[in-house]
Design a protein around this motif. Structure first.
Motif, PDB file in Angstrom:
ATOM      1  N   GLY A 108      -6.060 -46.924  72.848  1.00  0.00           N
ATOM      2  CA  GLY A 108      -7.286 -47.344  72.167  1.00  0.00           C
ATOM      3  C   GLY A 108      -7.096 -47.637  70.695  1.00  0.00           C
ATOM      4  O   GLY A 108      -7.552 -48.671  70.189  1.00  0.00           O
ATOM      5  N   ALA A 109      -6.411 -46.747  69.982  1.00  0.00           N
ATOM      6  CA  ALA A 109      -6.191 -46.959  68.550  1.00  0.00           C
ATOM      7  C   ALA A 109      -5.273 -48.161  68.318  1.00  0.00           C
ATOM      8  O   ALA A 109      -5.474 -48.929  67.372  1.00  0.00           O
TER       9      ALA A 109
ATOM     10  N   LYS B  85      -0.766 -46.556  55.960  1.00  0.00           N
ATOM     11  CA  LYS B  85       0.535 -46.926  56.528  1.00  0.00           C
ATOM     12  C   LYS B  85       1.004 -45.942  57.587  1.00  0.00           C
ATOM     13  O   LYS B  85       1.540 -46.347  58.627  1.00  0.00           O
ATOM     14  N   VAL B  86       0.786 -44.644  57.341  1.00  0.00           N
ATOM     15  CA  VAL B  86       1.198 -43.633  58.317  1.00  0.00           C
ATOM     16  C   VAL B  86       0.358 -43.743  59.589  1.00  0.00           C
ATOM     17  O   VAL B  86       0.896 -43.708  60.705  1.00  0.00           O
ATOM     18  N   VAL B  87      -0.952 -43.888  59.434  1.00  0.00           N
ATOM     19  CA  VAL B  87      -1.827 -44.014  60.607  1.00  0.00           C
ATOM     20  C   VAL B  87      -1.462 -45.263  61.399  1.00  0.00           C
ATOM     21  O   VAL B  87      -1.359 -45.217  62.633  1.00  0.00           O
ATOM     22  N   ASP B  88      -1.250 -46.368  60.718  1.00  0.00           N
ATOM     23  CA  ASP B  88      -0.858 -47.598  61.412  1.00  0.00           C
ATOM     24  C   ASP B  88       0.462 -47.415  62.162  1.00  0.00           C
ATOM     25  O   ASP B  88       0.597 -47.843  63.310  1.00  0.00           O
ATOM     26  N   ALA B  89       1.430 -46.769  61.521  1.00  0.00           N
ATOM     27  CA  ALA B  89       2.741 -46.574  62.144  1.00  0.00           C
ATOM     28  C   ALA B  89       2.649 -45.654  63.362  1.00  0.00           C
ATOM     29  O   ALA B  89       3.220 -45.951  64.421  1.00  0.00           O
TER      30      ALA B  89
ATOM     31  N   SER C  51      -9.975 -45.826  62.507  1.00  0.00           N
ATOM     32  CA  SER C  51     -11.241 -46.293  61.936  1.00  0.00           C
ATOM     33  C   SER C  51     -11.315 -45.976  60.441  1.00  0.00           C
ATOM     34  O   SER C  51     -11.784 -46.800  59.650  1.00  0.00           O
ATOM     35  N   VAL C  52     -10.867 -44.803  60.059  1.00  0.00           N
ATOM     36  CA  VAL C  52     -10.841 -44.436  58.632  1.00  0.00           C
ATOM     37  C   VAL C  52      -9.866 -45.342  57.886  1.00  0.00           C
ATOM     38  O   VAL C  52     -10.142 -45.776  56.761  1.00  0.00           O
ATOM     39  N   ALA C  53      -8.741 -45.656  58.512  1.00  0.00           N
ATOM     40  CA  ALA C  53      -7.793 -46.585  57.893  1.00  0.00           C
ATOM     41  C   ALA C  53      -8.427 -47.956  57.700  1.00  0.00           C
ATOM     42  O   ALA C  53      -8.213 -48.615  56.672  1.00  0.00           O
ATOM     43  N   PHE C  54      -9.214 -48.396  58.684  1.00  0.00           N
ATOM     44  CA  PHE C  54      -9.950 -49.666  58.533  1.00  0.00           C
ATOM     45  C   PHE C  54     -10.907 -49.606  57.353  1.00  0.00           C
ATOM     46  O   PHE C  54     -11.015 -50.552  56.585  1.00  0.00           O
ATOM     47  N   LEU C  55     -11.616 -48.498  57.240  1.00  0.00           N
ATOM     48  CA  LEU C  55     -12.564 -48.332  56.137  1.00  0.00           C
ATOM     49  C   LEU C  55     -11.852 -48.419  54.794  1.00  0.00           C
ATOM     50  O   LEU C  55     -12.301 -49.130  53.885  1.00  0.00           O
ATOM     51  N   ILE C  56     -10.748 -47.729  54.659  1.00  0.00           N
ATOM     52  CA  ILE C  56      -9.982 -47.762  53.411  1.00  0.00           C
ATOM     53  C   ILE C  56      -9.494 -49.176  53.125  1.00  0.00           C
ATOM     54  O   ILE C  56      -9.569 -49.671  51.992  1.00  0.00           O
TER      55      ILE C  56
END
Length: 168
Positions: free
Chosen positions: A66-67, A10-14, A152-157
């Motif tokens: 990019g992200a 959630k933090v990475v997405d935000a 990318s790590v958030a996608f993996l999780i």
């Protein structure tokens, strides 16, 4: 999934959403720089800094967005088979192939950090007439690549959670 993984996603997405939305406005900065260049050339006094400033602005726009682009699924994907697969199979394949993307981005980040440190050590400047320092744009590149790694790590999780039958 542990609560810290949900919080991480959630933090990475935000963060990537907000930075991506801010980076979108760099197109207006780019337009202003190019407009200034056109006006200067028309008046017979072409500014020396506009070409490189436009390049730096475009790099910043591209890398910082990019992200955000990854997050929105605006990246290019081979859809020969992928579009026909179930969401579970997509998550399984994505959870494996994401390591290639993370590795690629990590190599870019490593080289970017080394290049940035070098730019600081020697005070690296462009070879143009304007001669701006290159460390700031290199820092922006490293930050953008780091944000893409985090996404990318958030996608993996998220994919692992989907395979486990959970939703983030």
């Amino acid at each position: 999934m542990p609560n810290w993984t949900r919080t991480f996603v959630k933090v990475v997405d935000a963060v990537n959403y907000r930075i991506g939305r801010i980076a979108m406005y760099l197109l207006f900065v780019l337009s202003a720089v190019l407009l200034w260049s056109i006006i200067g050339k028309a008046l017979g006094h072409p500014p020396l800094w506009t070409q490189e400033m436009a390049q730096f602005t475009m790099v910043s726009y591209f890398v910082l967005g990019g992200a955000y682009s990854l997050q929105l699924g605006a990246n290019v994907r081979m859809d020969l088979l992928y579009g026909r697969w179930s969401t579970r199979r997509r998550a399984a394949v994505d959870s494996i192939t994401v390591f290639a993307m993370i590795f690629f981005l990590a190599v870019i980040l490593w080289g970017g950090i080394e290049s940035t440190l070098y730019a600081f050590e020697i005070g690296e400047r462009s070879r143009s007439v304007w001669r701006p320092y290159l460390a700031p744009v290199k820092i922006v590149i490293c930050v953008g690549v780091f944000l893409m790694i985090l996404q990318s790590v958030a996608f993996l999780i998220r994919d692992i959670a989907h395979l486990r039958g959970e939703d983030i």
